[in-house]
Design a protein around this motif. Structure first.
Motif, PDB file in Angstrom:
ATOM      1  N   ASN A 234       0.842  -1.184   0.000  1.00  0.00           N
ATOM      2  CA  ASN A 234       0.000   0.000   0.000  1.00  0.00           C
ATOM      3  C   ASN A 234       0.880   1.237   0.000  1.00  0.00           C
ATOM      4  OD1 ASN A 234      -2.428  -1.540   0.140  1.00  0.00           O
ATOM      5  ND2 ASN A 234      -1.861  -2.002   2.250  1.00  0.00           N
TER       6      ASN A 234
ATOM      7  N   TYR B 111      -3.492 -15.117  -7.903  1.00  0.00           N
ATOM      8  CA  TYR B 111      -3.379 -14.125  -6.829  1.00  0.00           C
ATOM      9  C   TYR B 111      -2.620 -14.753  -5.669  1.00  0.00           C
ATOM     10  CZ  TYR B 111      -6.968 -11.495  -9.286  1.00  0.00           C
ATOM     11  OH  TYR B 111      -7.665 -10.797 -10.240  1.00  0.00           O
TER      12      TYR B 111
ATOM     13  N   VAL C 271      -2.067 -14.026  -2.227  1.00  0.00           N
ATOM     14  CA  VAL C 271      -2.594 -13.132  -1.188  1.00  0.00           C
ATOM     15  C   VAL C 271      -2.945 -13.970   0.050  1.00  0.00           C
ATOM     16  CG1 VAL C 271      -4.404 -11.434  -0.639  1.00  0.00           C
ATOM     17  CG2 VAL C 271      -3.608 -11.640  -3.000  1.00  0.00           C
TER      18      VAL C 271
HETATM   19  N1  ARG Z   1      -3.218  -4.164  -0.859  1.00  0.00           N
HETATM   20  C1  ARG Z   1      -3.847  -5.333  -0.292  1.00  0.00           C
HETATM   21  C2  ARG Z   1      -3.434  -5.488   1.192  1.00  0.00           C
HETATM   22  O1  ARG Z   1      -2.470  -4.904   1.631  1.00  0.00           O
HETATM   23  C3  ARG Z   1      -3.500  -6.609  -1.011  1.00  0.00           C
HETATM   24  C4  ARG Z   1      -3.889  -6.676  -2.456  1.00  0.00           C
HETATM   25  C5  ARG Z   1      -3.991  -8.081  -2.954  1.00  0.00           C
HETATM   26  N2  ARG Z   1      -4.301  -8.174  -4.363  1.00  0.00           N
HETATM   27  C6  ARG Z   1      -5.534  -8.048  -4.859  1.00  0.00           C
HETATM   28  N3  ARG Z   1      -5.695  -8.087  -6.160  1.00  0.00           N
HETATM   29  N4  ARG Z   1      -6.590  -7.902  -4.118  1.00  0.00           N
HETATM   30  O2  ARG Z   1      -4.124  -6.241   1.887  1.00  0.00           O
END
Ligand code: ARG
Length: 591
Positions: free
Chosen positions: A127, A352, A354
């Motif tokens: 972020n 993804y 994540v």
């Molecule tokens: N910016 C998000 C976080 O810090 C993660 C993003 C993950 N990617 C996505 N395409 N949603 O939690």
């Protein structure tokens, strides 16, 4: 290359058939009694039931047929043991020949995809204006390894960082800056529309930015008015109010430069530096279409898509596209990003990487885009969900003071420990200690993470991860460095001689490992499982070290044998180095 196991399966399938049984009984497996044999075929036991015959009789007939084939004698030796197993040992010369071929292949025996897939990997997900913390470590480390793994198998892979660069966090920073530096051009009511009219230099450093964000975020939780103003600033930014938009670009610029520096240190790089904001322009059209086609409907003011399926064992709530106040959300951005990706890249797959706590979320988004026809059947959507990195107390990893650990601090801490260890042993010149420590600490961190199945939580144990012994990155590097140093001492004699048939069990074990490299990478790619590579290199490093201790390499008197050993070392080094390169780290020359 075809697995030795599959070659044997073919040969035994043919033998079963020749003996009058179904070829499917010829399945060969890795031995579960490595003390007795390397591979085994248990087909006679199941065939016995179907053909009402004693299993060992079947096994005897099959083996006799197998041995009639002229090609088989040079490939393996086998023996029937009661009640009807066929134990198989690969002929040393065949094995050496197999590894020789693999090592001469430009891909080291990694099968290249006949029809390469175009794959987008969405990983990292940092972020803007927030420092990277250890929570982002796993996404970066695992995503990078999967990217390299798919590439090693011949696929076309595009890595996208997918920055969190939109939304309230930006409004908070703008609101706070406005108070601290009200005179900036960005806040003027007549702020110019032309972006080139603004100063080149950003009105803050990354340090300030990282201080401002948490400050503003905390303040907004206590001060309603402040929060409302931050939301208003977000809204104005989204409407592209000129000064705000220019300021936002400065925030991105400063933040991305810092992120790049951090990722570089992790040996992680992205092909695309797109962000959530890139999906913004796509949202209105997408939403309109979802409404027009009746895919989305209003429910208590919010626009949603039903995504529950009959077979669901847990309820999957509708995917929300717009909140009741009309604002878009994380879901909306991800859906719009998929629209953009399908348009620009026509991927066969989007992966993804994540946190697994977002798995329900991805189920909703994936179903929603399929239902909306945004993604068709021939594109796979995959969420590789990873577990939490915990501290030794079993709770999410924190600093000693209990705060969120910055990624940089973690890297520095591990490096410090490594510098200390490396100074202790005298193999590294003082002036190289720092650089070597940087390389070795990266292996400690990455291997420590990747050796666990991604979906599991794991404990980040500094002492264990930085150890030169055991299942660790530094141990693997130590083994590679050992090989390098033997080859170096061998000097010019280390010509490329052919590999010789292994003469000792240790040598054969090592060659059996090397023979498994290409197929292992293929399997790891299929399963998107870098931990398989770690398990493989650990076994190979152990077998190499056993071979090393059992063998006099440099003092071997027979020149052909000696040259054969050196060649074996070279191949081992090549394969270990290729493996760690796929995992995303490298080895130093000394350590
Ligand atoms: N910016 C998000 C976080 O810090 C993660 C993003 C993950 N990617 C996505 N395409 N949603 O939690």
């Amino acid at each position: 290359m075809k697995k030795i196991q599959d070659i044997l399966t073919e040969r035994f399938g043919a033998a079963f058939e020749a003996a009058g049984y179904d070829a499917s009984y010829g399945q060969v497996a890795l031995s579960n009694r490595p003390d007795l044999c390397e591979y085994q075929c248990n087909g006679a036991l199941s065939a016995a039931k179907k053909y009402h015959k004693a299993p060992f009789m079947i096994a005897d007939e099959v083996l006799a047929k197998a041995m009639e084939e002229p090609g088989n004698a040079g490939t393996f030796r086998a023996q029937v043991v009661k009640p009807g197993f066929i134990n198989i040992i690969v002929e040393p010369a065949f094995l050496a020949d197999y590894v020789e071929k693999a090592s001469c292949d430009p891909f080291l025996g990694i099968e290249q995809a006949g029809e390469p897939r175009r794959i987008i990997i969405d990983y990292g997900g940092p972020n803007v204006a927030k420092p990277l913390h250890v929570g982002h470590l796993r996404a970066a480390v695992i995503g990078e390894a999967i990217k390299r793994l798919c590439r090693a198998c011949g696929h076309e892979v595009i890595g996208d960082v997918h920055l969190g660069d939109w939304g309230l966090q930006m409004g908070l920073i703008i609101r706070e800056l406005r108070e601290r530096k009200p005179d900036l051009i960005y806040f003027r009511d007549d702020a110019p529309e032309d972006l080139s009219a603004y100063p080149e230099e950003a009105p803050f450093t990354i340090g300030e930015l990282e201080e401002i964000y948490p400050f503003a975020s905390a303040r907004s939780k206590e001060d309603e008015q402040y929060k409302a103003e931050a939301m208003e600033a977000t809204h104005q930014l989204q409407m592209k109010r000129p000064g705000y938009y220019a300021l936002w670009q400065q925030i991105i610029k400063v933040s991305v430069a810092d992120l790049k520096r951090n990722y570089e240190r992790l040996n992680v790089d992205f092909d695309l530096w797109k962000g959530e904001s890139d999906a913004e322009p796509i949202i209105p059209g997408m939403v309109q279409r979802l409404k027009d086609e009746g895919i989305a409907h209003y429910d208590q003011g919010a626009l949603v898509i039903d995504v529950a399926e009959e077979t669901d064992r847990k309820t999957v709530p509708p995917c929300m596209v717009l909140k009741s106040d009309g604002a878009s959300l994380y879901n909306t951005t991800d859906m719009a990003t998929i629209v953009e990706r399908m348009d620009l890249y026509h991927p066969d797959e989007i992966i993804y990487v994540v946190d697994k706590r977002q798995s329900l979320y991805f189920t909703q988004v994936f179903r929603a885009v399929r239902k909306a026809g945004i993604v068709g059947e021939d594109t796979k959507l995959i969420h590789v969900g990873f577990g939490t990195m915990n501290g030794r107390d079993g709770k999410p990893f924190k600093t000693r003071a209990g705060g969120v650990m910055r990624l940089e601090s973690l890297l520095d801490e591990i490096k410090e420990e490594m510098v200390r260890k490396i100074r202790e042993n005298k193999n590294v010149r003082e002036e190289d200690a720092e650089a070597t420590a940087e390389i070795v600490s990266l292996s400690a961190i990455k291997y420590g993470d990747l050796s666990n199945q991604a979906s599991k939580d794991y404990i980040f144990d500094t002492e264990k991860f930085t150890s030169f012994e055991g299942n660790t990155g530094p141990y693997i590097l130590y083994t590679i460095v050992r090989i390098k140093s033997i080859l170096e001492r061998a000097g010019e004699d280390a010509e490329d001689a052919p590999l010789l048939a292994p003469a000792t069990p240790e040598e054969k074990d090592l060659m059996l490992d090397l023979a498994k490299f290409g197929p292992m990478i293929g399997d790891a790619c299929e399963e998107l499982a870098p931990h398989r590579i770690c398990a493989y290199i650990y076994q190979t490093a152990n077998d190499f070290n056993r071979f090393y201790h059992a063998t006099r390499i440099l003092t071997e008197e027979d020149p052909a044998r000696r040259a054969g050993y050196l060649r074996l070392l070279k191949v081992t080094r090549q394969i270990l180095e290729k493996s760690i390169d796929i995992l995303g780290f490298g080895a130093p020359d000394h350590m």
